[in-house]
Scaffold this motif. Structure first.
Motif, mmCIF file in Angstrom:
data_model
loop_
_atom_site.group_PDB
_atom_site.id
_atom_site.type_symbol
_atom_site.label_atom_id
_atom_site.label_comp_id
_atom_site.label_asym_id
_atom_site.label_seq_id
_atom_site.Cartn_x
_atom_site.Cartn_y
_atom_site.Cartn_z
ATOM 1 N N LEU A 109 89.291 -14.511 41.694
ATOM 2 C CA LEU A 109 88.305 -13.630 41.048
ATOM 3 C C LEU A 109 87.637 -12.697 42.060
ATOM 4 O O LEU A 109 87.465 -11.503 41.801
ATOM 5 N N THR A 110 87.282 -13.235 43.200
ATOM 6 C CA THR A 110 86.674 -12.411 44.244
ATOM 7 C C THR A 110 87.667 -11.366 44.732
ATOM 8 O O THR A 110 87.304 -10.210 44.955
ATOM 9 N N THR A 111 88.921 -11.776 44.874
ATOM 10 C CA THR A 111 89.958 -10.842 45.315
ATOM 11 C C THR A 111 90.144 -9.719 44.306
ATOM 12 O O THR A 111 90.212 -8.549 44.668
ATOM 13 N N PHE A 112 90.205 -10.079 43.020
ATOM 14 C CA PHE A 112 90.362 -9.056 41.989
ATOM 15 C C PHE A 112 89.190 -8.077 42.026
ATOM 16 O O PHE A 112 89.390 -6.862 41.962
ATOM 17 N N ALA A 113 87.982 -8.602 42.144
ATOM 18 C CA ALA A 113 86.806 -7.727 42.175
ATOM 19 C C ALA A 113 86.849 -6.798 43.383
ATOM 20 O O ALA A 113 86.580 -5.593 43.261
ATOM 21 N N ALA A 114 87.188 -7.336 44.546
ATOM 22 C CA ALA A 114 87.225 -6.515 45.760
ATOM 23 C C ALA A 114 88.292 -5.429 45.671
ATOM 24 O O ALA A 114 88.045 -4.267 46.006
ATOM 25 N N VAL A 115 89.475 -5.787 45.197
ATOM 26 C CA VAL A 115 90.553 -4.805 45.091
ATOM 27 C C VAL A 115 90.224 -3.771 44.016
ATOM 28 O O VAL A 115 90.473 -2.571 44.207
ATOM 29 N N ALA A 116 89.629 -4.199 42.905
ATOM 30 C CA ALA A 116 89.255 -3.256 41.848
ATOM 31 C C ALA A 116 88.231 -2.247 42.363
ATOM 32 O O ALA A 116 88.330 -1.054 42.080
ATOM 33 N N VAL A 117 87.261 -2.715 43.126
ATOM 34 C CA VAL A 117 86.260 -1.812 43.698
ATOM 35 C C VAL A 117 86.918 -0.814 44.643
ATOM 36 O O VAL A 117 86.617 0.386 44.608
ATOM 37 N N LEU A 118 87.827 -1.267 45.484
ATOM 38 C CA LEU A 118 88.517 -0.363 46.403
ATOM 39 C C LEU A 118 89.346 0.685 45.661
ATOM 40 O O LEU A 118 89.362 1.858 46.051
ATOM 41 N N VAL A 119 90.005 0.289 44.588
ATOM 42 C CA VAL A 119 90.811 1.238 43.810
ATOM 43 C C VAL A 119 89.912 2.276 43.142
ATOM 44 O O VAL A 119 90.197 3.475 43.171
ATOM 45 N N VAL A 120 88.806 1.835 42.569
ATOM 46 C CA VAL A 120 87.871 2.771 41.931
ATOM 47 C C VAL A 120 87.306 3.740 42.962
ATOM 48 O O VAL A 120 87.217 4.946 42.717
ATOM 49 N N ILE A 121 86.966 3.242 44.135
ATOM 50 C CA ILE A 121 86.448 4.116 45.195
ATOM 51 C C ILE A 121 87.512 5.127 45.619
ATOM 52 O O ILE A 121 87.214 6.313 45.805
ATOM 53 N N ALA A 122 88.746 4.683 45.748
ATOM 54 C CA ALA A 122 89.824 5.582 46.165
ATOM 55 C C ALA A 122 90.028 6.719 45.168
ATOM 56 O O ALA A 122 90.353 7.836 45.549
ATOM 57 N N TYR A 123 89.825 6.447 43.886
ATOM 58 C CA TYR A 123 89.977 7.501 42.887
ATOM 59 C C TYR A 123 88.720 8.347 42.748
ATOM 60 O O TYR A 123 88.798 9.521 42.393
ATOM 61 N N ALA A 124 87.546 7.782 43.001
ATOM 62 C CA ALA A 124 86.291 8.504 42.787
ATOM 63 C C ALA A 124 85.927 9.417 43.954
ATOM 64 O O ALA A 124 85.331 10.473 43.739
ATOM 65 N N VAL A 125 86.248 9.037 45.168
ATOM 66 C CA VAL A 125 85.803 9.784 46.345
ATOM 67 C C VAL A 125 86.300 11.231 46.378
ATOM 68 O O VAL A 125 85.501 12.131 46.626
#
Length: 81
Positions: A42-58
């Motif tokens: 669960l922690t891994t999914f949350a961390a990777v999801a945050v990184l993916v969202v940041i990569a698309y938002a920046v």
């Protein structure tokens, strides 16, 4: 398979991009597996999801900020004139 109209340099650039993408996917997969072992799924999914969202938002955010800055400079230049 490369298109027949591609030059040697273009073909090499395409191969380099493909290699970079393959390497990125392998590194991401290995990193996710290691993170999952250390921190749990669960922690891994949350961390990777945050990184993916940041990569698309920046990139979009950077464009908006640059546009605002340019608009502010233009308005300042028009007010000074």
């Amino acid at each position: 398979m490369p298109a027949p109209h591609m030059t040697g340099k273009t073909r090499q650039m395409q191969r380099d991009r493909e290699f970079a993408l393959t390497l990125a996917v392998l590194l991401l997969t290995g990193g996710v597996l290691l993170l999952s072992c250390w921190m749990g799924p669960l922690t891994t999914f949350a961390a990777v999801a945050v990184l993916v969202v940041i990569a698309y938002a920046v990139p979009g955010l950077a464009r908006r900020l640059a546009l605002r800055r340019a608009l502010r400079r233009l308005l300042r230049a028009l007010n000074d004139a």
